[in-house]
Write a protein that holds these residues in place. Structure first.
Motif, mmCIF file in Angstrom:
data_model
loop_
_atom_site.group_PDB
_atom_site.id
_atom_site.type_symbol
_atom_site.label_atom_id
_atom_site.label_comp_id
_atom_site.label_asym_id
_atom_site.label_seq_id
_atom_site.Cartn_x
_atom_site.Cartn_y
_atom_site.Cartn_z
ATOM 1 N N ILE A 90 6.642 -0.993 9.217
ATOM 2 C CA ILE A 90 5.647 0.059 9.439
ATOM 3 C C ILE A 90 4.338 -0.564 9.903
ATOM 4 O O ILE A 90 3.709 -0.083 10.857
ATOM 5 C CB ILE A 90 5.438 0.901 8.156
ATOM 6 N N ILE A 91 3.924 -1.641 9.247
ATOM 7 C CA ILE A 91 2.679 -2.321 9.631
ATOM 8 C C ILE A 91 2.777 -2.843 11.062
ATOM 9 O O ILE A 91 1.860 -2.649 11.866
ATOM 10 C CB ILE A 91 2.361 -3.472 8.660
ATOM 11 N N LEU A 92 3.876 -3.477 11.402
ATOM 12 C CA LEU A 92 4.042 -4.015 12.757
ATOM 13 C C LEU A 92 4.065 -2.893 13.783
ATOM 14 O O LEU A 92 3.467 -3.020 14.864
ATOM 15 C CB LEU A 92 5.318 -4.860 12.842
ATOM 16 N N ARG A 93 4.717 -1.787 13.462
ATOM 17 C CA ARG A 93 4.756 -0.655 14.391
ATOM 18 C C ARG A 93 3.352 -0.105 14.612
ATOM 19 O O ARG A 93 2.980 0.238 15.740
ATOM 20 C CB ARG A 93 5.695 0.447 13.855
ATOM 21 N N TRP A 94 2.552 -0.026 13.539
ATOM 22 C CA TRP A 94 1.168 0.448 13.666
ATOM 23 C C TRP A 94 0.403 -0.447 14.638
ATOM 24 O O TRP A 94 -0.302 0.042 15.523
ATOM 25 C CB TRP A 94 0.475 0.470 12.304
ATOM 26 N N GLU A 99 0.860 -1.188 0.000
ATOM 27 C CA GLU A 99 0.000 0.000 0.000
ATOM 28 C C GLU A 99 0.897 1.239 0.000
ATOM 29 O O GLU A 99 1.898 1.291 0.724
ATOM 30 C CB GLU A 99 -0.879 0.030 1.257
ATOM 31 N N PRO A 100 0.540 2.246 -0.800
ATOM 32 C CA PRO A 100 1.389 3.451 -0.889
ATOM 33 C C PRO A 100 1.701 4.105 0.455
ATOM 34 O O PRO A 100 2.811 4.593 0.657
ATOM 35 C CB PRO A 100 0.560 4.388 -1.782
ATOM 36 N N VAL A 101 0.772 4.099 1.387
ATOM 37 C CA VAL A 101 1.032 4.729 2.689
ATOM 38 C C VAL A 101 2.181 4.026 3.404
ATOM 39 O O VAL A 101 3.021 4.671 4.041
ATOM 40 C CB VAL A 101 -0.242 4.794 3.572
ATOM 41 N N LEU A 119 5.834 5.793 4.258
ATOM 42 C CA LEU A 119 6.320 5.837 5.638
ATOM 43 C C LEU A 119 7.622 5.043 5.803
ATOM 44 O O LEU A 119 8.503 5.436 6.576
ATOM 45 C CB LEU A 119 5.249 5.329 6.594
ATOM 46 N N ALA A 120 7.748 3.952 5.084
ATOM 47 C CA ALA A 120 8.978 3.157 5.138
ATOM 48 C C ALA A 120 10.167 3.996 4.669
ATOM 49 O O ALA A 120 11.235 3.972 5.285
ATOM 50 C CB ALA A 120 8.828 1.894 4.293
ATOM 51 N N GLN A 121 9.958 4.746 3.601
ATOM 52 C CA GLN A 121 11.026 5.627 3.108
ATOM 53 C C GLN A 121 11.336 6.719 4.141
ATOM 54 O O GLN A 121 12.502 7.020 4.402
ATOM 55 C CB GLN A 121 10.628 6.242 1.769
ATOM 56 N N LYS A 122 10.310 7.296 4.725
ATOM 57 C CA LYS A 122 10.500 8.368 5.711
ATOM 58 C C LYS A 122 11.319 7.896 6.909
ATOM 59 O O LYS A 122 12.212 8.610 7.392
ATOM 60 C CB LYS A 122 9.137 8.884 6.188
#
Length: 141
Positions: free
Chosen positions: A69-73, A52-54, A58-61
């Motif tokens: 990113i998904i696990l952190r969410w 997913e683009p989001v 966020l991964a790039q950021k």
């Protein structure tokens, strides 16, 4: 409560929960000291979910992978996560999610994702077993 326990255990990713039910479930969880357990928090490796683009943005950021990113969410949402992997590099990466924090706006953007896909379909027998499952967390180190 048994129905909610079965629902908690049969939902395999937070993305499967419709927003209305999800907020009720999370509200119940936080108020009752019960937590949602995400057994397949990465959607069985579903590339359309992971890419997913989001997540990519966020991964790039943050200099992380989309999976991180998904696990952190999930962690910031209060979910107990159990990402499965036999790959030692993935296992290490899955644990490397505590050196950054998603903003409230980023959390909200991720929460809007709803693929309406159920990655795990439990049989009635499995639901019954999950409902009666007792995990002895106090004896774990």
């Amino acid at each position: 409560l048994k129905a909610l326990s079965a629902m908690n255990l049969s939902l395999k990713t937070a993305f499967l929960v419709s927003h209305r039910i999800g907020y009720v479930l999370f509200s119940f969880s936080f108020n009752s000291q019960t937590r949602v357990m995400a057994w397949d928090p990465l959607g069985h490796g579903d590339k359309t979910l992971i890419n997913e683009p989001v997540f990519t943005s966020l991964a790039q950021k943050y200099g992380k992978s989309n999976a991180q990113i998904i696990l952190r969410w999930h962690v910031q949402t209060g979910n107990q996560i159990i990402p499965g992997s036999t790959n030692p590099e993935h296992i290490k990466a899955n644990a490397d999610i505590f050196d950054f924090e998603l903003t409230d706006d980023e959390m909200a953007a991720i929460a809007k994702i709803n693929k309406n896909i159920r990655y795990y379909n439990a049989t009635e027998e499995q639901v019954e077993n999950y409902t009666n499952m007792v995990i002895d967390l106090d004896s774990q180190e």
